[in-house]
Enzyme design. Structure first.
Site, short mmCIF file in Angstrom:
data_model
loop_
_atom_site.label_atom_id
_atom_site.label_comp_id
_atom_site.label_asym_id
_atom_site.label_seq_id
_atom_site.Cartn_x
_atom_site.Cartn_y
_atom_site.Cartn_z
N HIS A 55 0.83 -1.20 0.00
CA HIS A 55 0.00 0.00 0.00
C HIS A 55 0.86 1.25 0.00
CE1 HIS A 55 -1.81 -3.37 2.22
NE2 HIS A 55 -2.75 -3.21 1.33
S1 FES Z 1 1.91 -0.52 3.11
FE1 FES Z 1 0.34 -1.89 3.67
S2 FES Z 1 1.50 -3.59 4.29
FE2 FES Z 1 3.02 -2.19 3.82
#
Ligand code: FES
Ligand code: HEM
Lengths: 428, 201
Positions: free
Chosen positions: B166
């Site tokens: 993410h």
């Molecule tokens: S940014 Fe969501 S798990 Fe690393």
């Protein structure tokens, strides 16, 4: 719906058993003569389809478990062994994997049917709540089943989803971490995790079967809703379940199984992610983690929220909110057919769910993220604002006088005893 | 407790809503059964916690002698990847240049220091070994493994680590700078047993 029993066992064994354990009577009264609204359309056939799919998953699952090895070293290879060496193993495994998708397809159609026709409104609230409970159990079951393959997607889906619980650390420091380690049985997803997921994946379908019995019980107290949403007013409004709906449900099931077969035999991996054919590697995260298609809308909701804890709360709420629908909807009529304003909001909601599914499959950046937020907002506004407010403001269209009238029109003079449909049939 | 009315043991002199001896026994028995059920439930739940073998394999030893500046290695500890990076002087200087107040997570998250230690570069490493950054290589968002250990990896805008899941970005001291992760990469309990040998756990 309470109706007089017409069961008359003819054999002496039948009479003997009926006086001791009246299963035959229950089956006859609930599934043969059960008075069913005469106007049910094909959207009403998915309950039977769902029951069939549960049986398919249990039957194929139990035999898969005879060959499956729930260890990090053995799991992936045992699934490949099932596919290559076990007699009919490819058929069993693909039936189970594609079957999971078909099960969810049917469950979502069934749920939207309930939403459209107001089948959650009094007196069917408990029936609806049990349905939402089944959906939750299905989600848990499919999630655990997918992890068993122990491919890259399995492993990382388990990692990311179990880590959601660590967001509780923001409420009580340490609580989330403790909970996640309790789920894992260790300090990372590993052998103990896989073994318990297998145990619970075996258990949950039987819990579902139990809740299904309650669901049907709760259906047979008030009886079926119907496309008009108005109550059954007398015997003319109903037909016996058998043969009318056994035939209709049977035909729909056949069509559904045809679609199932096309996917199963011609495109068994169409709905799956190819990364799950790479064995799990705890040291390498795949570039994009995407869940199975049936979880995508919820995944989009999770990622639309920038804060970890709030994202998790939104994810859970997006399903849990269904429990409250019977009380959120303030409309006096059940069926959306007679709701000229709400109708539009409803279809926008259907589109929202589909678009969220698409957005869930895309990386959460740029426009994808912006649209993810807009559609997530509508998803919740639909339940929290549209349902209560439109229900109060809208003037429903005129309802038909009765179910029979909605089928045959108001002017037909009818003999009181024999419904028109059956007269026609006697001629044939 | 309405049905105690029919109790032959009940004295007719007692008022309607006065608890009887039978009520007391009933409540006591139900309470006792509830305590018993809860006690029986506990082993059924507690068995899921990490077992003795998971707790016992808890240390890993490694030798840093061969890790040159600019290189990184990954080892396993308790089933988790441990990132070791031998940082260059520029990387250390970049990490030191950031004021702690500008960090999304101002705590060191170092198991070897008090919980409230600030996230300065010194507090992320060990005195005398500032070159070596030793961290649990698990994104504090949802547990993916950030990129940045292998030479060709995307290291993100801060030249540290980049999480593909993410988009969380960590700097050269493993501190979260951008993205949804709430905390800096955790530092495991470890100690230098010689000049180049480290025991984790
Ligand atoms: S940014 Fe969501 S798990 Fe690393
Ligand atoms: C509610 C019913 C069920 C659902 C929705 C379901 C769903 C799933 C899913 C989605 C998978 C992953 C398929 C894949 O990608 O290969 C799976 C795997 C598996 N399931 Fe189920 N399942 C159900 C019932 C059962 C039952 C009753 C058993 C009995 C033990 C079972 C045993 C297995 C096994 C052994 C696997 C791993 C092998 C494989 O991947 O095919 N399942 N399940």
């Amino acid at each position: 719906m309470a109706h007089a029993s017409s069961y008359q066992p003819t054999s002496s064994f039948g009479q003997w058993l009926d006086a001791r354990l009246p299963v035959g009577r229950v089956m006859h009264d609930q599934f043969m003569t059960f008075p069913t609204p005469r106007n049910l359309n094909y959207w009403w056939t998915f309950g039977g389809i769902l029951t069939f799919m549960l049986a398919v998953q249990i039957a194929t699952g139990v035999v898969l478990a005879m060959h499956y090895v729930p260890t990090p070293e053995g799991a992936f290879d045992s699934v490949e062994t099932i596919m290559r060496d076990v007699n009919w193993g490819w058929l069993l495994r693909y039936s189970h994997a594609v079957g999971g998708s078909m099960f969810f397809l049917a469950a979502y159609i069934h749920t939207f049917r309930g939403l459209y026709y107001g089948s959650y409104k009094a007196p069917r609230e408990v029936l609806w709540i049990l349905g939402v409970l089944i959906l939750l159990l299905m989600i848990a079951t499919a999630f655990m089943g997918y992890s068993l393959v122990w491919g890259q997607m399995s492993f990382w889906a388990v990692t990311v989803i179990t880590n959601l619980f660590s967001s509780l650390d923001a409420v009580i420091p340490g609580l989330g971490t403790k909970l996640v380690q309790w789920i894992w049985g260790g300090f990372a997803v590993g052998a103990p995790t896989l073994n318990r997921l297998f145990s619970l994946h075996y258990l949950f379908p039987f819990l579902i079967a139990g809740v299904v019995v309650l669901h049907i019980w709760a259906l047979h107290v008030p009886g079926n809703n119907n496309p008009t949403g108005i109550d059954v007013k007398g015997p003319r409004d109903t037909v016996p379940f058998h043969p009318y709906y056994t035939i209709k449900d049977g035909f729909a099931l056949l069509m559904f199984v045809l679609l199932f077969a096309v996917l199963l035999f011609y495109a068994p991996n169409l709905l799956g992610h190819s990364d799950n054919y790479i064995p799990a590697n705890p040291l390498q995260t795949p570039p994009h983690i995407v869940p199975e298609w049936y979880f995508l809308p919820f995944y989009a909701v999770l990622r639309a929220i920038p804060n970890k804890l709030m994202g998790v709360i939104a994810l859970i709420s997006s399903i849990a909110i269904l429990f409250f629908v019977p009380w959120l909807d303030t409309s006096k009529v059940r069926s959306t057919r007679y709701r000229p304003i709400y109708k539009w909001f409803f279809w926008v909601f259907v589109v929202t769910a589909i678009v969220l599914g698409y957005l869930g499959s895309q990386p959460p950046e740029g426009w994808y993220l912006i649209f993810g937020r807009i559609f997530t907002a509508y998803y919740f506004l639909f339940f929290l604002v549209v349902m209560p407010v439109v229900g109060l403001l809208e003037k429903p269209a005129k309802l038909p006088g009765s179910i029979t009238e909605s089928v045959l029109g108001p002017d037909e003079p009818l003999p009181l005893s024999v419904p028109k449909a059956r007269q026609r049939e006697q001629v044939l | 407790m309405a049905d105690t009315d029919h109790s032959p043991a009940q004295s007719p002199l007692l008022a309607e809503d006065e608890p009887t001896r039978r009520d007391v026994i009933l409540v006591a028995a139900a309470g006792f059964a509830a305590v018993g059920a809860a006690a029986a439930l506990w082993p059924l739940l507690d068995q899921m916690n990490p077992d003795q073998s998971a707790l016992s394999v808890a240390t890993t030893e490694l030798d840093l002698a061969d890790v040159d500046p600019g290189q990184a290695i990954t080892v396993m500890w308790r089933g988790k990847p441990i990132f070791v990076r031998h940082r260059t002087d520029e990387e250390i200087a970049a990490a030191k240049a950031v004021p702690v107040d500008d960090l999304p997570d101002a705590l060191a998250r170092n198991a070897n220091l008090p919980d409230d230690a600030p996230a300065t570069d010194e507090n992320r490493t060990t005195k005398g070994h500032e070159g070596f950054l030793i961290m649990i290589g698990i994104c504090t968002h949802l547990g993916c493994i950030p990129k940045g250990q292998a030479p060709g990896d995307n290291k993100g805008d801060y030249d540290g680590w980049f999480c593909p899941c993410h988009g969380s970005q960590y700097d050269t001291a493993g501190r979260i700078r951008k993205g949804p992760a709430p905390q800096n990469l955790a530092i495991p309990p470890y100690a230098y047993t010689s000049d180049t040998k480290v025991k984790i756990g």
